[in-house]
Design a protein around this motif. Structure first.
Motif, PDB file in Angstrom:
ATOM      1  N   LEU A 122       0.934  -1.045  -0.397  1.00 43.11           N
ATOM      2  CA  LEU A 122       0.273   0.183  -0.135  1.00 43.11           C
ATOM      3  C   LEU A 122       0.587   1.532   0.288  1.00 43.11           C
ATOM      4  CD1 LEU A 122      -3.182   1.199   0.112  1.00 43.11           C
ATOM      5  CD2 LEU A 122      -2.727   1.282   2.987  1.00 43.11           C
ATOM      6  N   ILE A 123       2.012   1.407   0.973  1.00 47.28           N
ATOM      7  CA  ILE A 123       2.449   2.826   0.856  1.00 47.28           C
ATOM      8  C   ILE A 123       4.154   2.634  -0.520  1.00 47.28           C
ATOM      9  CG2 ILE A 123       5.274   3.465   1.784  1.00 47.28           C
ATOM     10  CD1 ILE A 123       3.924   2.036   4.733  1.00 47.28           C
ATOM     11  N   SER A 124       4.181   1.701  -1.429  1.00 50.02           N
ATOM     12  CA  SER A 124       4.437   1.066  -2.824  1.00 50.02           C
ATOM     13  C   SER A 124       3.807   2.023  -3.430  1.00 50.02           C
ATOM     14  CB  SER A 124       5.014   0.019  -3.308  1.00 50.02           C
ATOM     15  OG  SER A 124       5.962  -0.449  -2.276  1.00 50.02           O
ATOM     16  N   ILE A 125       2.456   1.968  -3.714  1.00 49.36           N
ATOM     17  CA  ILE A 125       1.851   2.301  -4.612  1.00 49.36           C
ATOM     18  C   ILE A 125       0.887   3.884  -4.429  1.00 49.36           C
ATOM     19  CG2 ILE A 125      -1.001   2.092  -5.441  1.00 49.36           C
ATOM     20  CD1 ILE A 125      -1.138  -1.166  -5.079  1.00 49.36           C
ATOM     21  N   VAL A 126       0.822   4.016  -2.663  1.00 47.42           N
ATOM     22  CA  VAL A 126       0.879   5.558  -2.850  1.00 47.42           C
ATOM     23  C   VAL A 126       1.652   6.678  -3.144  1.00 47.42           C
ATOM     24  CG1 VAL A 126       0.931   6.849  -0.443  1.00 47.42           C
ATOM     25  CG2 VAL A 126      -0.941   5.188  -1.027  1.00 47.42           C
ATOM     26  N   MET A 127       3.133   5.966  -2.748  1.00 44.87           N
ATOM     27  CA  MET A 127       4.463   6.919  -3.595  1.00 44.87           C
ATOM     28  C   MET A 127       4.118   6.379  -4.924  1.00 44.87           C
ATOM     29  SD  MET A 127       5.766   8.203  -0.273  1.00 44.87           S
ATOM     30  CE  MET A 127       7.738   8.379  -1.799  1.00 44.87           C
ATOM     31  N   ALA A 128       4.072   5.469  -5.543  1.00 40.97           N
ATOM     32  CA  ALA A 128       4.359   5.344  -7.218  1.00 40.97           C
ATOM     33  C   ALA A 128       3.333   7.576  -7.485  1.00 40.97           C
ATOM     34  CB  ALA A 128       3.830   4.009  -7.308  1.00 40.97           C
ATOM     35  N   ILE A 129       2.009   7.039  -6.866  1.00 38.13           N
ATOM     36  CA  ILE A 129       1.166   7.592  -7.415  1.00 38.13           C
ATOM     37  C   ILE A 129       1.697   8.504  -6.727  1.00 38.13           C
ATOM     38  CG2 ILE A 129      -0.800   8.754  -6.652  1.00 38.13           C
ATOM     39  CD1 ILE A 129      -2.364   6.288  -6.489  1.00 38.13           C
ATOM     40  N   LEU A 130       2.148   9.478  -5.919  1.00 39.90           N
ATOM     41  CA  LEU A 130       2.820  10.775  -5.705  1.00 39.90           C
ATOM     42  C   LEU A 130       3.947  11.088  -6.599  1.00 39.90           C
ATOM     43  CD1 LEU A 130       2.622  10.682  -1.611  1.00 39.90           C
ATOM     44  CD2 LEU A 130       1.189  12.779  -3.103  1.00 39.90           C
ATOM     45  N   ILE A 131       5.042  10.009  -6.774  1.00 41.67           N
ATOM     46  CA  ILE A 131       5.860  10.332  -7.767  1.00 41.67           C
ATOM     47  C   ILE A 131       5.449  10.971  -8.384  1.00 41.67           C
ATOM     48  CG2 ILE A 131       7.181   9.747  -8.473  1.00 41.67           C
ATOM     49  CD1 ILE A 131       8.712   7.900  -5.657  1.00 41.67           C
ATOM     50  N   LEU A 157      -3.945   5.701 -11.982  1.00 44.91           N
ATOM     51  CA  LEU A 157      -3.314   4.841 -12.305  1.00 44.91           C
ATOM     52  C   LEU A 157      -2.475   5.493 -13.405  1.00 44.91           C
ATOM     53  CD1 LEU A 157      -4.239   1.668 -13.226  1.00 44.91           C
ATOM     54  CD2 LEU A 157      -5.140   2.160 -15.129  1.00 44.91           C
ATOM     55  N   GLY A 158      -2.797   6.412 -14.634  1.00 46.86           N
ATOM     56  CA  GLY A 158      -1.491   6.827 -15.038  1.00 46.86           C
ATOM     57  C   GLY A 158      -0.108   7.255 -14.202  1.00 46.86           C
ATOM     58  N   ALA A 159      -0.544   7.630 -13.260  1.00 50.92           N
ATOM     59  CA  ALA A 159       0.590   8.452 -12.100  1.00 50.92           C
ATOM     60  C   ALA A 159       1.121   7.500 -12.222  1.00 50.92           C
ATOM     61  CB  ALA A 159      -0.085   9.187 -11.054  1.00 50.92           C
ATOM     62  N   MET A 160       0.733   6.655 -11.204  1.00 56.62           N
ATOM     63  CA  MET A 160       0.869   5.463 -10.385  1.00 56.62           C
ATOM     64  C   MET A 160       2.016   4.476 -11.398  1.00 56.62           C
ATOM     65  SD  MET A 160      -0.650   2.115  -8.485  1.00 56.62           S
ATOM     66  CE  MET A 160      -1.369   0.887 -10.640  1.00 56.62           C
ATOM     67  N   VAL A 161       1.519   4.427 -13.196  1.00 56.23           N
ATOM     68  CA  VAL A 161       2.474   4.346 -13.844  1.00 56.23           C
ATOM     69  C   VAL A 161       4.028   4.631 -14.040  1.00 56.23           C
ATOM     70  CG1 VAL A 161       2.761   3.202 -15.861  1.00 56.23           C
ATOM     71  CG2 VAL A 161       0.297   2.202 -15.009  1.00 56.23           C
ATOM     72  N   ALA A 162       3.610   5.814 -14.373  1.00 56.49           N
ATOM     73  CA  ALA A 162       4.534   7.126 -14.195  1.00 56.49           C
ATOM     74  C   ALA A 162       5.385   6.512 -13.259  1.00 56.49           C
ATOM     75  CB  ALA A 162       3.863   8.612 -14.489  1.00 56.49           C
ATOM     76  N   GLY A 163       5.373   6.711 -11.660  1.00 62.61           N
ATOM     77  CA  GLY A 163       5.485   6.299 -10.487  1.00 62.61           C
ATOM     78  C   GLY A 163       6.783   5.380 -10.890  1.00 62.61           C
ATOM     79  N   GLY A 176      10.504   1.594  -0.590  1.00 59.26           N
ATOM     80  CA  GLY A 176      11.042   0.962  -1.782  1.00 59.26           C
ATOM     81  C   GLY A 176      12.015   2.071  -3.185  1.00 59.26           C
ATOM     82  N   PHE A 177      11.253   3.311  -2.679  1.00 58.93           N
ATOM     83  CA  PHE A 177      11.488   4.505  -3.742  1.00 58.93           C
ATOM     84  C   PHE A 177      12.981   5.393  -3.822  1.00 58.93           C
ATOM     85  CE2 PHE A 177       7.423   3.517  -5.143  1.00 58.93           C
ATOM     86  CZ  PHE A 177       7.203   3.317  -6.244  1.00 58.93           C
ATOM     87  N   ALA A 178      13.967   5.457  -4.001  1.00 55.18           N
ATOM     88  CA  ALA A 178      14.385   6.226  -3.958  1.00 55.18           C
ATOM     89  C   ALA A 178      13.926   7.662  -4.485  1.00 55.18           C
ATOM     90  CB  ALA A 178      16.016   6.184  -4.713  1.00 55.18           C
ATOM     91  N   VAL A 179      12.788   8.213  -3.175  1.00 56.23           N
ATOM     92  CA  VAL A 179      12.875   9.562  -3.938  1.00 56.23           C
ATOM     93  C   VAL A 179      13.215  10.313  -4.530  1.00 56.23           C
ATOM     94  CG1 VAL A 179      11.075  10.886  -3.499  1.00 56.23           C
ATOM     95  CG2 VAL A 179      11.219   9.577  -1.812  1.00 56.23           C
TER      96      VAL A 179
END
Length: 85
Positions: free
Chosen positions: A5-14, A31-37, A57-60
Motif C-alpha cells: 500500500l505504501i509503495s502504491i501511494v508513493m508511486a502515485i505521488l511520485i 492509474l497513469g500517475a502510478m504507472v509513471a511513478g 522502496g523508492f529512492a525519492v
C-alpha cells in the motif's frame, strides 16, 4: 500488506510530481500517475542510482527525476504519433 500500500501511494505521488514538473498531461489519471511513478522509480534508479531518502522502496529524488523523464518521453512519443496520423 502495508508495504504494498505504501509503495502504491508513493508511486502515485511520485508520478504526480513528475507530471507537474514536466507540465505534460499524463493520461489515465491516478492509474497513469502510478504507472509513471513505478516506471520513474525504475528509470531513476537505473540512471542515478539509489541515493536520498528511501520511502516505500523508492529512492525519492531519483524516482521523481525518472518519472519526469518518463512523462516527457511519453508526451513526445504521443505527439509524434499524432503528427504522423
Amino acid at each position: 500488506m502495508w508495504g504494498l500500500l505504501i509503495s502504491i501511494v508513493m508511486a502515485i505521488l511520485i508520478g504526480t510530481i513528475g507530471d507537474a514538473l514536466v507540465k505534460n498531461r499524463m493520461p489515465g489519471g491516478m492509474l497513469g500517475a502510478m504507472v509513471a511513478g513505478f516506471a520513474g522509480g525504475w528509470l531513476g534508479s537505473l540512471l542515478l542510482g539509489s541515493w536520498g531518502p528511501v520511502i516505500g522502496g523508492f529512492a525519492v529524488i531519483p524516482a521523481i527525476v525518472g518519472a519526469a523523464l518518463f512523462v516527457l518521453l511519453l508526451g513526445m512519443l504521443s505527439q509524434a504519433i499524432r503528427k504522423s496520423a
